[in-house]
Design an enzyme around this catalytic site. Structure first.
Site, PDB file in Angstrom:
ATOM      1  N   ARG A 167     -14.941 -19.285  13.059  1.00  0.00           N
ATOM      2  CA  ARG A 167     -13.375 -19.040  13.319  1.00  0.00           C
ATOM      3  C   ARG A 167     -12.955 -19.787  14.539  1.00  0.00           C
ATOM      4  NH1 ARG A 167     -11.362 -12.838  14.657  1.00  0.00           N
ATOM      5  NH2 ARG A 167     -12.307 -12.548  12.612  1.00  0.00           N
TER       6      ARG A 167
ATOM      7  N   HIS B  62     -10.147 -17.977   2.047  1.00  0.00           N
ATOM      8  CA  HIS B  62     -10.023 -17.236   3.191  1.00  0.00           C
ATOM      9  C   HIS B  62      -9.389 -15.859   3.308  1.00  0.00           C
ATOM     10  CE1 HIS B  62     -10.440 -18.191   7.601  1.00  0.00           C
ATOM     11  NE2 HIS B  62      -8.967 -17.645   7.890  1.00  0.00           N
TER      12      HIS B  62
ATOM     13  N   TYR C 226      10.353 -19.753   2.865  1.00  0.00           N
ATOM     14  CA  TYR C 226      11.358 -20.619   2.828  1.00  0.00           C
ATOM     15  C   TYR C 226      11.095 -22.193   3.093  1.00  0.00           C
ATOM     16  CZ  TYR C 226      14.047 -16.443   3.994  1.00  0.00           C
ATOM     17  OH  TYR C 226      14.655 -15.209   3.754  1.00  0.00           O
TER      18      TYR C 226
END
Length: 746
Positions: free
Chosen positions: A31, A77, A122
């Site tokens: 991570r 993931h 968007y």
């Protein structure tokens, strides 16, 4: 039935330690920390790989970011979509990444608010051209593959980076018990250092720093850290880098055109405006943000006048705002041994070159295998062409032509299958010529690859050539100029206060306040019940005000911090800590070099610099040594001790004037005798000094008050009372034999 047979019983302490260690290693390796090979964290690697699988290259039409994130979290993931999308946005922000890997279309945030990006439904995205340095060799046998989280797909363990990406874009992350802060660097500088290390494996970090000058942030702010500190940072892998905004002058205004990395313009405006509201920037009149599309950073500061020292003002702003910012450097990363470690510059480049050498070797071996396989198949075609009639006969007449072909022409199964799958149109004469031409090229390529694999020197040359080509294609000039400067220092607090006249008023009970102007009548102010005026001092807001208590201790505080005269003020005991039972008897304000006459009602005094009264503000400092029963008188300011005269008046009406120069200049003490008072009268309290005043030679006047009577003596009158220090002086007219206080003017 034994229900405990499927359970392992271990101590809670051991379980907790094991669970926390597993979690820690997961956070570190999966991570928070980047891998030295490709410089990516797992989530970044998976985003880039998923985009390549979606064919979202630099020339492709961008797709909705939600499509990409859906593939990433669905296939590779299994974490939150918002965190994954934020990681992708970061790689698309040119003000966050030195070399962005994602080309974002839509609102991907701004330097003012990096987290103001639009939702992923968007926006659209695709990879940038430089992402090719991470992906172009992916299908060439250069990386290991591992199963995804559910075992249904495979993903690359790392990406075969052609450049040291771990230094190019840097990395930030917090793991368990460790963190990483790798600054971004310039591609051309890093590639040049790699080439130097290939040419000279014994090159020191100082040698490599001739190429890697320092970090290169996405913004054009100056890096002001001294070179020796940068070299030390690269030697240890830890340190800090200080960046400073760039400004220029536009007529009388100051225009800030570049800010340090990750500093928002709105935060700078807020920090400066807060100081202006607190009246800590009197030299600034106005502040504007004129940033637009053509000028992403344009902050305008308007000085109050042309007399403002712009450089001094900017030094103060650098010291008190984020216009100058320090960045921590901690080059912690996952090495080729899969272990986290803080590495120096030489270790990073050496280890990456080992990674790159292995990658190129694997690429060449993979290509060599493909070339040899193709040549093997072409050899089968050549045999077929040489024995075309026999091959056709076997295929037409034999029920199982494959084993017959293998036995007749000494082929293997792969070659026999390839001959059987060959289309009739490939048997034309022209095709035979093409095959021979292809075989010649492949044999030439095989020979070239074998030479590279057998010669470490030629392999190094290939790596250097590829580094130069990538640096030339994707590199650019340094953005962050390296200009060695000293750390900015804030201006003294007094220099930040507008110089305005004020009158400081102290009451009998030790309350203080300050009113604007020098025309305030302290007697006319309202006081708390049972209180009245003790003393006043005319000062300026840039000065210190000193208070002297009944024990002879002096306390000082900045004049501009005193409460307004609109109210009753505040008690001095709230600011200072005088001895128990002490009261405040005097107040004075002046510049540090101004000389002050300090005296007691026992008739002793000395001259001192005002600075001697300042310093230890809370507990004060002992200035005047008092005899038992003596009281501190109001200090008198002398502008020119060599020419000024001191006037001393006693309660019995004795007046003496002599030169201030006759008094010693001390930092503290009792001083010398000012005027002669009989010991008996002094002991009984019958006669004391009621006040001292300083007048300039040839001008000034002193007024004495005795009950309802008063008498003003001008210079010509005062001359008659002139004499030597410590004498009895002259006697005032009969009606003023009981003087209570004196005042001076002029």
């Amino acid at each position: 039935m034994n229900l405990q047979a499927n359970y392992e019983q271990i101590p809670l302490k051991e379980y907790a330690e094991r669970a926390y260690l597993d979690y820690s290693m997961y956070v570190v390796l999966e991570r928070a920390l980047p891998f030295i090979g490709d410089g990516l964290k797992p989530v970044q690697r998976r985003i880039i790989y998923a985009m390549s699988e979606l064919a979202l290259g630099a020339q492709a039409k961008p797709k909705k970011s939600a499509r990409t994130i859906g593939d990433v979290i669905g296939k590779f993931h299994p974490h939150g979509d918002s965190a994954c999308y934020e990681a992708m946005v970061l790689m698309a922000q040119p003000f966050s990444y030195r070399y962005p890997l994602v080309d974002g279309h839509g609102n991907f945030g701004s330097p003012d608010d990096p987290k103001s990006f639009a939702a992923m439904r968007y926006t659209e995205s695709r990879l940038t051209p430089i992402a090719e340095v991470l992906l172009s060799e992916l299908g060439h046998g250069t990386t290991d593959w591992s199963p995804n989280f559910d075992g249904t797909l495979e993903e690359p363990t790392w990406l075969p980076a052609r450049v040291p990406h771990v230094l190019l874009n840097g990395s930030m992350g917090i793991a368990v018990g460790m963190a990483t802060d790798i600054p971004p660097h310039n591609l051309r500088e890093v590639a040049s250092a790699c080439i130097r290390l290939l040419d000279d494996p014994d090159a020191t970090i100082a040698d490599l720093c001739e190429h890697v000058q320092g970090p290169d942030y996405p913004t054009a702010a100056e890096i002001i850290t001294p070179r020796r500190e940068l070299v030390a940072m690269y030697q240890t892998g830890t340190g800090s880098v200080r960046a400073r905004a760039i400004y220029e002058r536009d007529d009388s205004n100051i225009v800030i055109t570049a800010l340090p990395y990750q500093v928002s313009p709105s935060k700078i405006l807020e920090q400066i405006a807060a100081q202006m509201r607190a009246k800590k920037l009197p030299m600034i009149e106005d502040l504007r943000d004129e940033s637009d599309h053509e000028n992403p950073i344009r902050l305008v500061i308007v000085p109050r006048s042309n007399r403002v020292d712009v450089d001094e003002m900017m030094q103060h702003l650098f010291a008190t705002t984020d216009l100058e910012k320090s960045f921590r450097v901690n080059m912690n990363m996952i090495g080729l041994d899969d272990r986290p470690q803080v590495k120096d510059l030489r270790s990073i480049l050496t280890e990456w070159l080992r990674f790159r050498t292995d990658t190129v070797t694997r690429r060449l071996n993979h290509r060599l295998g493909r070339v040899e396989r193709r040549l093997h198949l072409l050899e089968a075609l050549r045999i077929a062409y040489l024995n075309l009639d026999e091959v056709i006969r076997i295929v037409r007449t034999e029920e199982e032509p494959k084993p017959v072909l293998i036995a007749r022409f000494r082929l293997d199964e792969e070659q026999a299958d390839y001959i059987l799958e060959t289309k009739l149109r490939q048997l034309a004469r022209l095709e035979e010529m093409k095959i021979n031409e292809e075989r010649d090229k492949l044999e030439e390529e095989r020979a070239r690859i074998n030479v590279l694999l057998k010669s470490p020197a030629k392999l190094k040359s290939l790596i250097k050539d590829e580094l130069r080509a990538d640096a030339e294609k994707y590199g650019d000039e340094r953005r962050s100029p390296l200009i060695e400067r000293s750390v900015a220092q804030a201006l003294d607090e007094s220099a930040l206060v507008a110089s305005e006249p004020i009158t400081v008023v102290v009451s009998q009970k030790g309350w203080v306040r300050a009113g604007k102007g020098h025309d305030i009548d302290g007697e006319a102010l309202s006081y708390r019940e049972g209180d009245s005026m003790l003393a006043i001092a005319r000062a300026r807001t840039t000065q210190q005000v000193a208070f002297i208590d009944s024990t002879g201790r002096a306390y000082a505080t900045p004049a501009h911090t005193l409460p307004s005269a609109r109210g009753n003020g505040e008690p001095l005991t709230g600011r200072f800590s005088p001895p128990s039972g002490a009261r405040f008897d005097a107040v004075v304000a002046a510049d540090n070099d101004t000389r002050i006459v300090l005296a007691t009602d026992f008739g002793y005094g000395f001259v001192t610099r005002f600075e001697a009264l300042t310093g230890r503000q809370k507990a004060g400092k002992q200035i005047i040594s008092l005899s038992d029963g003596a009281r501190v008188l109001g200090p008198a300011i002398t502008a020119d001790p060599s020419r000024d005269r001191i006037v001393v008046v006693t309660s019995e009406g004795h007046l003496l004037m002599f030169s201030v120069a006759e008094l010693p200049e001390l930092d503290k003490g009792k001083g010398n005798k000012l005027i002669e008072i009989p010991k008996a009268k002094l002991a009984s309290g019958e006669e004391r000094v009621v006040g001292v005043a300083v007048v300039a030679e040839g001008k000034g006047e002193v007024t004495m008050y005795a009950g309802a009577r008063k008498l003003t003596l001008k210079w010509a009158d005062l001359v008659e009372y002139g004499g030597n220090r410590a004498t009895r002086g002259g006697v005032l007219p009969r009606g003023l034999r009981r003087v209570e206080r004196i005042e001076t003017s002029g």
